[in-house]
Motif scaffolding. Structure first.
Motif, PDB file in Angstrom:
ATOM      1  N   ILE A   1      -8.721   2.903  13.843  1.00  0.00           N
ATOM      2  CA  ILE A   1      -7.313   2.773  13.457  1.00  0.00           C
ATOM      3  C   ILE A   1      -6.604   4.104  13.633  1.00  0.00           C
ATOM      4  N   ARG A   2      -7.200   5.174  13.141  1.00  0.00           N
ATOM      5  CA  ARG A   2      -6.580   6.500  13.276  1.00  0.00           C
ATOM      6  C   ARG A   2      -6.326   6.858  14.741  1.00  0.00           C
TER       7      ARG A   2
ATOM      8  N   LEU B   1      -2.982   4.012   6.678  1.00  0.00           N
ATOM      9  CA  LEU B   1      -4.320   3.568   7.044  1.00  0.00           C
ATOM     10  C   LEU B   1      -4.753   2.399   6.170  1.00  0.00           C
ATOM     11  N   ALA B   2      -4.526   2.497   4.865  1.00  0.00           N
ATOM     12  CA  ALA B   2      -4.908   1.402   3.956  1.00  0.00           C
ATOM     13  C   ALA B   2      -4.155   0.122   4.294  1.00  0.00           C
TER      14      ALA B   2
ATOM     15  N   TYR C   1      -0.282   9.177   5.760  1.00  0.00           N
ATOM     16  CA  TYR C   1      -1.340   8.584   6.575  1.00  0.00           C
ATOM     17  C   TYR C   1      -2.377   7.811   5.773  1.00  0.00           C
ATOM     18  N   VAL C   2      -2.744   8.286   4.603  1.00  0.00           N
ATOM     19  CA  VAL C   2      -3.761   7.594   3.801  1.00  0.00           C
ATOM     20  C   VAL C   2      -3.277   6.187   3.460  1.00  0.00           C
TER      21      VAL C   2
ATOM     22  N   HIS D   1       0.818  -1.222   0.000  1.00  0.00           N
ATOM     23  CA  HIS D   1       0.000   0.000   0.000  1.00  0.00           C
ATOM     24  C   HIS D   1       0.849   1.269   0.000  1.00  0.00           C
TER      25      HIS D   1
ATOM     26  N   ASP E   1     -12.587   0.041  12.375  1.00  0.00           N
ATOM     27  CA  ASP E   1     -12.904   0.913  11.251  1.00  0.00           C
ATOM     28  C   ASP E   1     -11.827   1.992  11.168  1.00  0.00           C
ATOM     29  N   ASP E   2     -11.939   2.855  10.181  1.00  0.00           N
ATOM     30  CA  ASP E   2     -10.910   3.874   9.966  1.00  0.00           C
ATOM     31  C   ASP E   2     -10.735   4.788  11.176  1.00  0.00           C
ATOM     32  N   ASP E   3     -11.830   5.166  11.831  1.00  0.00           N
ATOM     33  CA  ASP E   3     -11.724   6.040  13.005  1.00  0.00           C
ATOM     34  C   ASP E   3     -10.966   5.353  14.140  1.00  0.00           C
TER      35      ASP E   3
ATOM     36  N   ARG F   1      -5.552  -1.193   7.647  1.00  0.00           N
ATOM     37  CA  ARG F   1      -6.921  -1.668   7.425  1.00  0.00           C
ATOM     38  C   ARG F   1      -6.913  -3.044   6.759  1.00  0.00           C
TER      39      ARG F   1
END
Length: 182
Positions: free
Chosen positions: A147-148, A165-166, A161-162, A99, A143-145, A169
């Motif tokens: 993980i962040r 995160l991927a 970060y994007v 990723h 979920d994304d929240d 995830r």
């Protein structure tokens, strides 16, 4: 001026035992880098704010610049150099590659160690401040929240970060589904 006292300590790092002599005020980060030559963990802020030095101690995330090496005796330390030996470690490393979860790479070792520790925390039901009901064990679904929030102590100066995160995830989904590939 007197020289600093030296103390012999034993550290269990990445499955191997090491005996070193160091000042009792030596941080775990400095012991790993300067005494053992394990330079994967980075010294970013040296104040516990950036997460670049994150390692696992007894499978829990630790910013190694804030922990004294003497406090890590008789504990299992895992650095980025040994992360592929713990559950989801090799999978997480590959996900960062797949990723493109890094740019300069300075924060990557700490990000990966933190992500691996975070997955274990979620699997064991530890809530975060993003968990809907912190009075109940977390359901393990990230979920994304979530993980962040759980990785918020790890700073990426490049802003990858994007992609981080991927990567996380993708592994979190495998772990939640019981399909972990370590």
């Amino acid at each position: 001026m007197r020289s600093a006292p030296v103390r012999a300590i034993g550290l269990q790092v990445n499955g191997d035992h090491f005996d070193i002599e160091c000042d009792p005020r030596t941080t775990l980060l400095d012991a790993l880098r300067d005494h053992l030559g394990l330079t994967g963990s980075k010294k970013g802020c040296d104040r516990g704010q950036c997460g670049a030095c994150t390692v696992l101690v007894d499978d829990r995330r630790v910013v190694s610049c804030l922990m004294l090496a003497v406090s890590a005796q008789n504990r299992r330390i895992t650095t980025i150099e040994g992360i592929d030996e713990v559950p989801s470690g090799a999978t997480m490393q590959q996900a960062f590659v797949d990723h493109d979860g890094f740019q300069c790479g300075f924060c990557t070792p700490g990000q990966i160690c933190s992500a691996v520790g975070m997955l274990d925390e979620a699997k064991h039901g530890w809530p975060s401040s993003a968990t809907a009901d912190v009075s109940e064990p977390h359901n393990g679904v990230l979920d994304d929240d979530e993980i962040r929030e759980r990785l918020s102590g790890n700073i990426c100066r490049c802003g990858a970060y994007v992609n981080i995160l991927a990567a996380v995830r993708s592994v979190a989904g495998d772990v939640a589904a019981g399909e972990e590939k370590s």
